[in-house]
Motif scaffolding. Structure first.
Motif, PDB file in Angstrom:
ATOM      1  N   VAL B  30       0.837  -1.192   0.000  1.00 48.61           N
ATOM      2  CA  VAL B  30       0.000   0.000   0.000  1.00 48.61           C
ATOM      3  C   VAL B  30       0.876   1.247   0.000  1.00 48.61           C
ATOM      4  O   VAL B  30       1.859   1.326   0.747  1.00 48.61           O
ATOM      5  N   PHE B  31       0.542   2.185  -0.849  1.00 46.19           N
ATOM      6  CA  PHE B  31       1.175   3.508  -0.892  1.00 46.19           C
ATOM      7  C   PHE B  31       0.069   4.515  -0.618  1.00 46.19           C
ATOM      8  O   PHE B  31      -0.893   4.582  -1.369  1.00 46.19           O
ATOM      9  N   GLU B  32       0.220   5.324   0.446  1.00 48.40           N
ATOM     10  CA  GLU B  32      -0.924   6.169   0.774  1.00 48.40           C
ATOM     11  C   GLU B  32      -0.525   7.478   1.434  1.00 48.40           C
ATOM     12  O   GLU B  32       0.542   7.600   2.053  1.00 48.40           O
ATOM     13  N   GLN B  33      -1.410   8.429   1.269  1.00 45.70           N
ATOM     14  CA  GLN B  33      -1.408   9.673   2.030  1.00 45.70           C
ATOM     15  C   GLN B  33      -2.857   9.879   2.434  1.00 45.70           C
ATOM     16  O   GLN B  33      -3.658  10.364   1.629  1.00 45.70           O
ATOM     17  N   PRO B  34      -3.207   9.438   3.659  1.00 45.60           N
ATOM     18  CA  PRO B  34      -4.625   9.491   4.045  1.00 45.60           C
ATOM     19  C   PRO B  34      -5.198  10.878   3.781  1.00 45.60           C
ATOM     20  O   PRO B  34      -4.559  11.894   4.054  1.00 45.60           O
ATOM     21  N   ILE B  54       8.749  -3.459  -6.298  1.00 40.61           N
ATOM     22  CA  ILE B  54       8.149  -2.802  -5.129  1.00 40.61           C
ATOM     23  C   ILE B  54       9.209  -1.979  -4.383  1.00 40.61           C
ATOM     24  O   ILE B  54       8.963  -0.834  -3.971  1.00 40.61           O
ATOM     25  N   SER B  55      10.404  -2.546  -4.210  1.00 37.78           N
ATOM     26  CA  SER B  55      11.467  -1.821  -3.512  1.00 37.78           C
ATOM     27  C   SER B  55      11.800  -0.521  -4.222  1.00 37.78           C
ATOM     28  O   SER B  55      11.944   0.531  -3.594  1.00 37.78           O
ATOM     29  N   ARG B  60      11.828   5.230  -4.272  1.00 40.62           N
ATOM     30  CA  ARG B  60      11.771   6.474  -5.035  1.00 40.62           C
ATOM     31  C   ARG B  60      10.763   7.471  -4.475  1.00 40.62           C
ATOM     32  O   ARG B  60      10.802   8.650  -4.825  1.00 40.62           O
ATOM     33  N   CYS B  61       9.847   6.968  -3.627  1.00 43.42           N
ATOM     34  CA  CYS B  61       8.876   7.886  -3.012  1.00 43.42           C
ATOM     35  C   CYS B  61       9.568   8.891  -2.104  1.00 43.42           C
ATOM     36  O   CYS B  61       9.005   9.933  -1.764  1.00 43.42           O
ATOM     37  N   ALA B  62      10.796   8.557  -1.668  1.00 46.57           N
ATOM     38  CA  ALA B  62      11.514   9.460  -0.757  1.00 46.57           C
ATOM     39  C   ALA B  62      12.342  10.493  -1.515  1.00 46.57           C
ATOM     40  O   ALA B  62      12.992  11.332  -0.902  1.00 46.57           O
ATOM     41  N   HIS B  63      12.352  10.405  -2.848  1.00 43.04           N
ATOM     42  CA  HIS B  63      13.224  11.278  -3.629  1.00 43.04           C
ATOM     43  C   HIS B  63      12.449  12.193  -4.563  1.00 43.04           C
ATOM     44  O   HIS B  63      11.234  12.132  -4.646  1.00 43.04           O
ATOM     45  N   GLU B  64      13.180  13.021  -5.257  1.00 46.31           N
ATOM     46  CA  GLU B  64      12.615  13.925  -6.262  1.00 46.31           C
ATOM     47  C   GLU B  64      12.010  13.114  -7.413  1.00 46.31           C
ATOM     48  O   GLU B  64      12.193  11.917  -7.522  1.00 46.31           O
ATOM     49  N   GLY B  65      11.338  13.821  -8.298  1.00 44.62           N
ATOM     50  CA  GLY B  65      10.843  13.201  -9.520  1.00 44.62           C
ATOM     51  C   GLY B  65       9.467  12.594  -9.318  1.00 44.62           C
ATOM     52  O   GLY B  65       8.861  12.701  -8.243  1.00 44.62           O
ATOM     53  N   ARG B  66       8.967  11.939 -10.377  1.00 45.86           N
ATOM     54  CA  ARG B  66       7.634  11.330 -10.327  1.00 45.86           C
ATOM     55  C   ARG B  66       7.700  10.026  -9.536  1.00 45.86           C
ATOM     56  O   ARG B  66       8.553   9.181  -9.767  1.00 45.86           O
ATOM     57  N   THR B  84       8.740   0.630 -14.369  1.00 39.89           N
ATOM     58  CA  THR B  84       9.649   0.061 -13.377  1.00 39.89           C
ATOM     59  C   THR B  84       9.812  -1.447 -13.591  1.00 39.89           C
ATOM     60  O   THR B  84      10.908  -2.001 -13.466  1.00 39.89           O
ATOM     61  N   LEU B  85       8.720  -2.096 -13.937  1.00 39.49           N
ATOM     62  CA  LEU B  85       8.782  -3.533 -14.226  1.00 39.49           C
ATOM     63  C   LEU B  85       9.698  -3.806 -15.410  1.00 39.49           C
ATOM     64  O   LEU B  85      10.567  -4.692 -15.372  1.00 39.49           O
ATOM     65  N   LYS B  86       9.558  -3.006 -16.482  1.00 38.82           N
ATOM     66  CA  LYS B  86      10.417  -3.188 -17.656  1.00 38.82           C
ATOM     67  C   LYS B  86      11.879  -2.952 -17.299  1.00 38.82           C
ATOM     68  O   LYS B  86      12.774  -3.663 -17.775  1.00 38.82           O
ATOM     69  N   GLU B  87      12.111  -1.965 -16.432  1.00 34.55           N
ATOM     70  CA  GLU B  87      13.476  -1.638 -16.001  1.00 34.55           C
ATOM     71  C   GLU B  87      14.115  -2.832 -15.268  1.00 34.55           C
ATOM     72  O   GLU B  87      15.253  -3.221 -15.545  1.00 34.55           O
ATOM     73  N   VAL B  88      13.356  -3.434 -14.353  1.00 33.51           N
ATOM     74  CA  VAL B  88      13.884  -4.568 -13.576  1.00 33.51           C
ATOM     75  C   VAL B  88      14.126  -5.779 -14.477  1.00 33.51           C
ATOM     76  O   VAL B  88      15.169  -6.439 -14.394  1.00 33.51           O
ATOM     77  N   VAL B  89      13.158  -6.059 -15.346  1.00 33.59           N
ATOM     78  CA  VAL B  89      13.312  -7.230 -16.217  1.00 33.59           C
ATOM     79  C   VAL B  89      14.495  -7.027 -17.165  1.00 33.59           C
ATOM     80  O   VAL B  89      15.281  -7.949 -17.411  1.00 33.59           O
ATOM     81  N   ALA B  90      14.657  -5.797 -17.675  1.00 27.38           N
ATOM     82  CA  ALA B  90      15.787  -5.520 -18.579  1.00 27.38           C
ATOM     83  C   ALA B  90      17.118  -5.701 -17.844  1.00 27.38           C
ATOM     84  O   ALA B  90      18.105  -6.166 -18.415  1.00 27.38           O
TER      85      ALA B  90
END
Lengths: 238, 238
Positions: B30-34, B54-55, B60-66, B84-90
């Protein structure tokens, strides 16, 4: 299914196939000598492979040597089917064709009764080896099997009657047909009573079959009734 | 499931995994901002791939960017997950590793609500592309999905209540668990009411959960009762 009361074979008929041969009931093929043996073969998988296997098995019945009409046991019949499958795959799946990413594999169910034995049922794998149904595992499925498995697991036991088995099989197919387009009516069924050695009388269940429609409607309504009667939980704490 | 009333996420927890992280509910993250957004991600497939995806998403939620906590829409969230999935598989699936016959693929379900939008639900394929649930197709399944699909197809509509959806989901898992060893309890569930933006309160259904036991027993008995009441056909002509 191999039950105490007898055998039940069933296959759907959704396929990309072209040609059907006389005495070929789509994915169901019967080899028999009434009074002496009945062998039913169901197939799933690569159509070229399954058609070749069935053609060779049938063709060889007219010649010398071991074939399905003279082997002494169902075990030998399964072994013969497995060997024929390996022969066809070895012929078609060479280095050149395998590179094209085609799956030449096929699964078979073979069962029946040969005089001197009890009814038996085997699942022949794409590798040509095979397993036999037991009292604990009284049925096999091949092809698109998962959707329709839960209902069989819930109601079929070795002691189930052939009528129960038929009812369950039609419901299982109905569940699969509703959830997956690759399985479709009509359904070919062959019911064999243990030790009867009667001539095969396959039954084709069409989309308009009154019994199938009754089951399909009754099962769907029954499920929704059971579902509605089961208690709700209050997940939001009131 | 994406229903008019809200969203329901559920995942089993049978896996060969070792490590669980805080705020990781096994196959549910879960990724949330109530008050502002709730995004739930379910995964199936190669564990190394899904854990890495997932990691990376979380890190990346703690950093700049989307990232998942600042994208403007669920559509962008699905696109980000796919990328992100394509990045990991590549990264993992190069010529050397592919030769070992390992399947690096993974499927994801991502859904939730971001303020300004209605709740949305996506299925992200191993290729990184994705589809969205509609009123006609209000649910997605990934992983070992076939056994439990028929009951969902029969009872779930866009207008179903969240309690009905929960009941159906638990019954669907029960059917799958009975027919396939690769799916097992406990089941993680997250129920989200449309427009509530409430903090995620995942519920873990253990093997001893009284409601699950009541459903499991009641459904099994109900099915057998419906089955027994359906008419038999006399297949042997009297």
């Amino acid at each position: 299914m191999r039950l105490k009361a007898g055998l039940l074979f069933a296959s759907d008929s959704r396929t990309n196939a072209g040609v059907d041969h006389i005495s070929t009931f789509r994915k169901m093929n019967v080899f028999e000598q009434p009074g002496e043996r009945l062998i039913c073969v169901l197939n799933a998988g690569n159509l070229a492979t399954t058609q070749s296997v069935i053609s060779l098995l049938r063709q060889r019945c007219a010649h010398e040597g071991r074939h399905l009409l003279n082997v002494a046991s169902l075990y030998e019949a399964a072994e013969l089917l497995g060997r024929t499958l390996k022969e066809v795959v070895a012929r078609d799946a060479n280095d050149a064709t395998l590179g094209q990413g085609v799956d030449f594999g096929a699964n078979f169910i073979i069962g029946g009764q040969i005089r001197g034995e009890a009814p038996r049922l085997f699942h022949v794998y794409p590798q040509g080896n095979f397993i036999e149904a037991t009292e604990d595992t009284p049925y096999f499925q091949i092809g698109e099997s998962k959707y329709g498995k839960p209902i069989i697991d819930r109601v079929i036991r070795h002691g189930s009657s052939l009528n129960e088995a038929t009812k369950c099989t039609l419901i299982s197919f109905d569940s699969t047909i509703r959830s997956n387009l690759s399985v479709g009516l009509p359904i070919d069924m062959l019911i064999y009573r243990s030790d009867s050695f009667a001539p095969a009388a396959p039954h084709r269940v069409e989309a308009t079959d009154p019994y199938f429609l009754k089951l399909s409607r009754g099962w769907g309504e029954g499920l929704r009734r059971v579902f509605a009667k089961l208690p709700d939980e209050d997940w939001f704490g009131g």
